[in-house]
Scaffold this motif. Structure first.
Motif, PDB file in Angstrom:
ATOM      1  N   LEU A   1      16.893  50.197  55.028  1.00  0.00           N
ATOM      2  CA  LEU A   1      17.655  49.911  53.818  1.00  0.00           C
ATOM      3  C   LEU A   1      16.977  50.480  52.574  1.00  0.00           C
ATOM      4  CD1 LEU A   1      18.808  46.255  54.501  1.00  0.00           C
ATOM      5  CD2 LEU A   1      20.132  48.356  54.707  1.00  0.00           C
TER       6      LEU A   1
ATOM      7  N   LEU B   1      18.580  51.234  48.909  1.00  0.00           N
ATOM      8  CA  LEU B   1      19.805  50.457  48.711  1.00  0.00           C
ATOM      9  C   LEU B   1      20.020  50.209  47.229  1.00  0.00           C
ATOM     10  CD1 LEU B   1      22.132  48.761  50.054  1.00  0.00           C
ATOM     11  CD2 LEU B   1      20.620  46.798  49.707  1.00  0.00           C
TER      12      LEU B   1
ATOM     13  N   GLY C   1      27.263  48.035  48.233  1.00  0.00           N
ATOM     14  CA  GLY C   1      25.852  48.226  48.555  1.00  0.00           C
ATOM     15  C   GLY C   1      25.728  49.522  49.331  1.00  0.00           C
TER      16      GLY C   1
ATOM     17  N   THR D   1      23.364  53.175  50.475  1.00  0.00           N
ATOM     18  CA  THR D   1      22.109  53.903  50.635  1.00  0.00           C
ATOM     19  C   THR D   1      22.438  55.395  50.593  1.00  0.00           C
ATOM     20  OG1 THR D   1      22.287  53.857  53.055  1.00  0.00           O
ATOM     21  CG2 THR D   1      20.949  52.123  52.014  1.00  0.00           C
TER      22      THR D   1
ATOM     23  N   LEU E   1      21.062  41.933  55.030  1.00  0.00           N
ATOM     24  CA  LEU E   1      21.900  42.542  54.002  1.00  0.00           C
ATOM     25  C   LEU E   1      23.086  41.647  53.635  1.00  0.00           C
ATOM     26  CD1 LEU E   1      22.531  44.883  52.115  1.00  0.00           C
ATOM     27  CD2 LEU E   1      23.691  46.012  54.043  1.00  0.00           C
TER      28      LEU E   1
END
Length: 160
Positions: free
Chosen positions: A7, A10, A59, A61, A102
């Motif tokens: 992650l 992120l 959210g 990445t 998450l």
């Protein structure tokens, strides 16, 4: 946190409907369809007329070719749109990122963003009944009786 999924990088973005690019909207609808229609084997009207009133929390990445990878999403609605209270809905986490924590971060960020948008206030959700423990971890408490929505048991929950 899952060692198999990274992650790193992120970032959270909150975007009003009219500011979403076509590509962003496509990724949002793709994730919602993957989670709610395909994984849950549930035929329902996802595009329900409320998206235009919402702030869409994403959210993401970094992804291949500079295209962000959408891993988590919620739809934030002001009071009076879906319920008398402000609400959080369409809570979705990519299957690839499950087990990383998450989902809990998504709910914390959703509450915080909703309050940034419209101020501190009660928040109501229509939760799938089997996820009550998950939502309680972010301060939501069941209110009322179980009901069927699209063939899945739900319960309304409120965070005061």
């Amino acid at each position: 946190m899952s060692a198999a999924f990274d992650l790193t990088g992120l970032r959270w973005r909150a975007v009003r409907f009219d500011a979403l690019s076509t590509a962003e909207l496509y990724r949002v609808l793709q994730l919602r369809s993957a989670v709610f229609v395909v994984e849950q084997n549930c035929v329902f009207q996802d595009i329900d007329g409320l998206d235009a009133q919402a702030v869409h929390l994403m959210g993401e990445t970094p992804g291949e070719g500079g295209v962000p990878r959408l891993l988590a999403y919620t739809r934030l609605l002001p009071a009076g749109a879906a319920f008398a209270e402000a609400s959080i809905g369409r809570v979705a986490t990519s299957s690839a990122a499950r087990g990383t924590g998450l989902g809990h971060a998504l709910m914390r960020e959703s509450v915080a963003e909703l309050q940034r948008q419209w101020g501190p206030q009660p928040i109501r959700i229509g939760a799938q009944a089997h996820l009550q423990t998950y939502y309680r971890q972010t301060g939501f408490e069941p209110q009322g009786d179980l009901y069927l929505e699209d063939g899945i048991e739900h319960i309304e929950m409120v965070r005061a």
